[in-house]
Design a protein around this motif. Sequence first.
Motif, PDB file in Angstrom:
ATOM      1  N   ASP A   1       5.991  29.447  28.218  1.00  0.00           N
ATOM      2  CA  ASP A   1       5.901  29.297  26.762  1.00  0.00           C
ATOM      3  C   ASP A   1       5.241  28.079  26.516  1.00  0.00           C
ATOM      4  OD1 ASP A   1       6.922  31.891  26.304  1.00  0.00           O
ATOM      5  OD2 ASP A   1       8.881  30.933  26.787  1.00  0.00           O
ATOM      6  N   ALA A   2       5.295  27.062  27.316  1.00  0.00           N
ATOM      7  CA  ALA A   2       4.831  25.780  26.986  1.00  0.00           C
ATOM      8  C   ALA A   2       4.490  25.061  28.494  1.00  0.00           C
ATOM      9  CB  ALA A   2       5.883  24.919  26.340  1.00  0.00           C
ATOM     10  N   VAL A   3       3.546  23.872  28.390  1.00  0.00           N
ATOM     11  CA  VAL A   3       3.244  23.396  29.394  1.00  0.00           C
ATOM     12  C   VAL A   3       2.924  22.022  29.226  1.00  0.00           C
ATOM     13  CG1 VAL A   3       0.912  23.178  30.858  1.00  0.00           C
ATOM     14  CG2 VAL A   3       2.097  25.612  30.624  1.00  0.00           C
ATOM     15  N   THR A   4       3.205  20.896  30.340  1.00  0.00           N
ATOM     16  CA  THR A   4       2.711  19.573  30.157  1.00  0.00           C
ATOM     17  C   THR A   4       1.855  19.244  31.192  1.00  0.00           C
ATOM     18  OG1 THR A   4       3.511  17.503  30.454  1.00  0.00           O
ATOM     19  CG2 THR A   4       4.643  18.974  31.633  1.00  0.00           C
ATOM     20  N   LEU A   5       0.625  18.570  30.734  1.00  0.00           N
ATOM     21  CA  LEU A   5      -0.445  18.285  31.639  1.00  0.00           C
ATOM     22  C   LEU A   5      -0.212  17.096  32.511  1.00  0.00           C
ATOM     23  CD1 LEU A   5      -3.191  19.518  29.264  1.00  0.00           C
ATOM     24  CD2 LEU A   5      -2.173  20.917  31.114  1.00  0.00           C
ATOM     25  N   GLN A   6       1.002  16.298  31.946  1.00  0.00           N
ATOM     26  CA  GLN A   6       1.171  15.088  32.473  1.00  0.00           C
ATOM     27  C   GLN A   6       1.299  14.565  34.270  1.00  0.00           C
ATOM     28  OE1 GLN A   6       3.803  12.215  31.196  1.00  0.00           O
ATOM     29  NE2 GLN A   6       3.679  12.867  29.094  1.00  0.00           N
ATOM     30  N   PRO A   7       2.265  15.692  35.046  1.00  0.00           N
ATOM     31  CA  PRO A   7       2.133  15.024  36.426  1.00  0.00           C
ATOM     32  C   PRO A   7       0.872  15.158  37.143  1.00  0.00           C
ATOM     33  CG  PRO A   7       3.824  16.711  35.505  1.00  0.00           C
ATOM     34  CD  PRO A   7       2.750  16.547  34.620  1.00  0.00           C
ATOM     35  N   SER A   8       0.708  14.018  38.112  1.00  0.00           N
ATOM     36  CA  SER A   8      -0.441  14.147  38.654  1.00  0.00           C
ATOM     37  C   SER A   8      -0.655  14.708  40.071  1.00  0.00           C
ATOM     38  CB  SER A   8      -0.734  12.531  38.814  1.00  0.00           C
ATOM     39  OG  SER A   8       0.303  11.977  39.293  1.00  0.00           O
ATOM     40  N   ALA A   9       0.271  15.601  40.470  1.00  0.00           N
ATOM     41  CA  ALA A   9       0.165  16.257  41.773  1.00  0.00           C
ATOM     42  C   ALA A   9       1.111  17.454  41.621  1.00  0.00           C
ATOM     43  CB  ALA A   9       0.304  15.454  42.896  1.00  0.00           C
ATOM     44  N   GLY A  10       1.155  18.150  42.709  1.00  0.00           N
ATOM     45  CA  GLY A  10       2.173  19.426  42.779  1.00  0.00           C
ATOM     46  C   GLY A  10       3.657  18.629  42.955  1.00  0.00           C
ATOM     47  N   ALA A  11       3.757  17.669  43.568  1.00  0.00           N
ATOM     48  CA  ALA A  11       4.948  17.266  43.921  1.00  0.00           C
ATOM     49  C   ALA A  11       5.456  16.528  42.780  1.00  0.00           C
ATOM     50  CB  ALA A  11       4.930  16.054  45.205  1.00  0.00           C
ATOM     51  N   HIS A  12       4.516  15.782  42.100  1.00  0.00           N
ATOM     52  CA  HIS A  12       4.861  15.127  41.109  1.00  0.00           C
ATOM     53  C   HIS A  12       5.627  16.220  39.856  1.00  0.00           C
ATOM     54  CE1 HIS A  12       3.891  11.693  37.672  1.00  0.00           C
ATOM     55  NE2 HIS A  12       4.779  11.557  38.074  1.00  0.00           N
ATOM     56  N   GLY A  13       4.876  17.105  39.756  1.00  0.00           N
ATOM     57  CA  GLY A  13       5.156  18.600  38.917  1.00  0.00           C
ATOM     58  C   GLY A  13       6.789  18.948  39.486  1.00  0.00           C
ATOM     59  N   GLU A  14       6.933  18.788  40.493  1.00  0.00           N
ATOM     60  CA  GLU A  14       8.204  19.275  41.130  1.00  0.00           C
ATOM     61  C   GLU A  14       9.149  18.411  40.882  1.00  0.00           C
ATOM     62  OE1 GLU A  14       8.161  19.497  45.272  1.00  0.00           O
ATOM     63  OE2 GLU A  14       6.210  20.704  45.286  1.00  0.00           O
ATOM     64  N   LEU A  15       8.997  17.088  40.810  1.00  0.00           N
ATOM     65  CA  LEU A  15       9.734  16.173  40.305  1.00  0.00           C
ATOM     66  C   LEU A  15      10.101  16.165  38.699  1.00  0.00           C
ATOM     67  CD1 LEU A  15      11.774  13.522  40.744  1.00  0.00           C
ATOM     68  CD2 LEU A  15       9.761  12.245  40.478  1.00  0.00           C
ATOM     69  N   CYS A  16       9.196  16.310  37.963  1.00  0.00           N
ATOM     70  CA  CYS A  16       9.112  16.631  36.475  1.00  0.00           C
ATOM     71  C   CYS A  16      10.136  17.873  36.186  1.00  0.00           C
ATOM     72  CB  CYS A  16       7.887  16.780  35.959  1.00  0.00           C
ATOM     73  SG  CYS A  16       7.609  17.431  34.257  1.00  0.00           S
ATOM     74  N   ALA A  17       9.990  19.100  36.771  1.00  0.00           N
ATOM     75  CA  ALA A  17      10.625  20.215  36.720  1.00  0.00           C
ATOM     76  C   ALA A  17      12.151  19.972  37.145  1.00  0.00           C
ATOM     77  CB  ALA A  17      10.042  21.184  37.390  1.00  0.00           C
ATOM     78  N   LEU A  18      12.249  19.338  38.143  1.00  0.00           N
ATOM     79  CA  LEU A  18      13.944  19.216  38.477  1.00  0.00           C
ATOM     80  C   LEU A  18      14.674  18.288  37.673  1.00  0.00           C
ATOM     81  CD1 LEU A  18      12.948  19.276  42.280  1.00  0.00           C
ATOM     82  CD2 LEU A  18      14.631  20.815  41.262  1.00  0.00           C
ATOM     83  N   LEU A  19      13.958  17.231  37.266  1.00  0.00           N
ATOM     84  CA  LEU A  19      14.662  16.240  36.106  1.00  0.00           C
ATOM     85  C   LEU A  19      14.968  17.103  34.926  1.00  0.00           C
ATOM     86  CD1 LEU A  19      12.258  13.164  36.593  1.00  0.00           C
ATOM     87  CD2 LEU A  19      14.837  13.333  37.588  1.00  0.00           C
ATOM     88  N   MET A  20      14.173  18.159  34.502  1.00  0.00           N
ATOM     89  CA  MET A  20      14.243  18.728  33.375  1.00  0.00           C
ATOM     90  C   MET A  20      15.444  19.587  33.610  1.00  0.00           C
ATOM     91  SD  MET A  20      10.326  19.775  32.140  1.00  0.00           S
ATOM     92  CE  MET A  20      10.833  20.735  30.889  1.00  0.00           C
ATOM     93  N   ILE A  21      15.523  20.345  34.792  1.00  0.00           N
ATOM     94  CA  ILE A  21      16.574  21.278  35.068  1.00  0.00           C
ATOM     95  C   ILE A  21      18.131  20.190  35.223  1.00  0.00           C
ATOM     96  CG2 ILE A  21      17.572  22.414  36.950  1.00  0.00           C
ATOM     97  CD1 ILE A  21      14.713  23.229  37.800  1.00  0.00           C
ATOM     98  N   ALA A  22      17.686  19.370  35.604  1.00  0.00           N
ATOM     99  CA  ALA A  22      19.293  18.383  35.891  1.00  0.00           C
ATOM    100  C   ALA A  22      19.656  18.292  34.324  1.00  0.00           C
ATOM    101  CB  ALA A  22      18.890  16.957  36.385  1.00  0.00           C
ATOM    102  N   GLU A  23      18.685  17.772  33.373  1.00  0.00           N
ATOM    103  CA  GLU A  23      18.933  17.751  32.063  1.00  0.00           C
ATOM    104  C   GLU A  23      19.438  18.668  31.451  1.00  0.00           C
ATOM    105  OE1 GLU A  23      18.828  14.319  31.303  1.00  0.00           O
ATOM    106  OE2 GLU A  23      19.503  14.758  29.004  1.00  0.00           O
TER     107      GLU A  23
END
Length: 402
Positions: free
Chosen positions: A50-72
């Motif tokens: 439903d929504a996308v962020t373009l900020q992460p600069s690699a796959g691994a960075h995207g994983e971290l982004c998503a996991l921080l969101m999941i934790a939150e």
Amino acid sequence: MKYNPKVNEEIARLPGFTGLHPPQPEGLIQGALELMYGLEGYLSEISGMDAVTLQPSAGAHGELCALLMIAEYFREKGSPRKKVIIPDTAHGTNPASAHLAGFKVVTVKSGKEGVLTASAVKEVMDDEVAALMLTNPNTLGLFEEEIKTIAELVHGVGGLLYYDGANLNAIMGVVRPGDMGFDVLHINLHKTFAGPHGGGGPGSGPVGVKKFLKEFLPVPTIAKRNDSFSLNYDLPRSIGKLKAFYGNFSVLVRAYAYILSMGDSLKQASMDAVLSANYIKSKLEKEFDVPYSQTCMHEFVICGDRQKAKGASTLNMAKRLIDLGYHPPTVYFPLVVHEAMMIEPTETESKETLDAFIEAMFQINREIENDIEKVTSAPQHAPIGKVDEVAAARKPNFRWRP
Ligand SMILES: *Cc1c(COP(=O)(O)O)cnc(C)c1O
């Protein structure tokens, strides 16, 4: 390696893009914001999110982004969770990102067929599980067929399902992770959407979410009102900022150009990638061991134990491929296959090139029988010959010329 069309490079080099400066006022970067807004929309549509962020600069960075969101997400609900489940076929970045985001990693073994079984997932599932991270097709190039049941199991305990989108090139336009039950994902623009994938980057790892996770996205998000675009920092539950400015913009331009120029053919690209992989597999199987030999998706994995027993390791074979004019495939990964060589031709090579690669592999096998030195001393024709990998790691010498 996926071909990166030249037209993308020309578009990314247009002065209107290269002349931008990040702190320019919004009124002067409307075109760039529109492009990013448009790309978010396309990636949402392709992935079923439903929504996308373009900020992460690699796959691994995207994983971290998503996991921080999941934790939150769990903190916000008042019930923080500890565990993240990851299969043994996963890329090493998955456990690393989970650890970095503060989770405990629980590994689950894949079954005999190389895919995850619902029964194995059931065994490790409890109400402390925040998420299960899954790559589909997985790193063996196999589609996780029990995905629907696995999704039900994860959701049954209130956990979330994370899609590692590094292998989206196998299914793009055919089936969507959002429809398989995934709640959040990353996409590697440099693997699926024709961003350059050499020399270590720059990459881009956009993250897509289902509606209920939207409020946790990193700031700024891009908002559209009437016909104008703006950067929105007003997201009280956001995990914050992940990167200076807005992401690797020039990679976003390339992905946008690629999607627009491909249109409906994105689906054909995936189907051709799968066909190419199965073509090579069916030929190489005659002389190489393929431990998981069912029909594959966009890649498959050879086991080099047999060649190693004769004195030539997978690393030797990869180096010999350099002499024969090929960029060597990924080796020693996934970890579940000994002496692994992962072959991922993508959709962009001609049948002639695929045949020539197959012949090169057969030639290496013949050399192992008759002239093994050629393989074990490779590369002979590269500007830098065979290096001492152990010494390079233990006693690195960073001078250009000693
Ligand atoms: C490449 C890859 C990643 C990491 O992506 P980067 O962009 O290299 O950080 C994660 N998972 C899988 C399966 C991959 O192939």
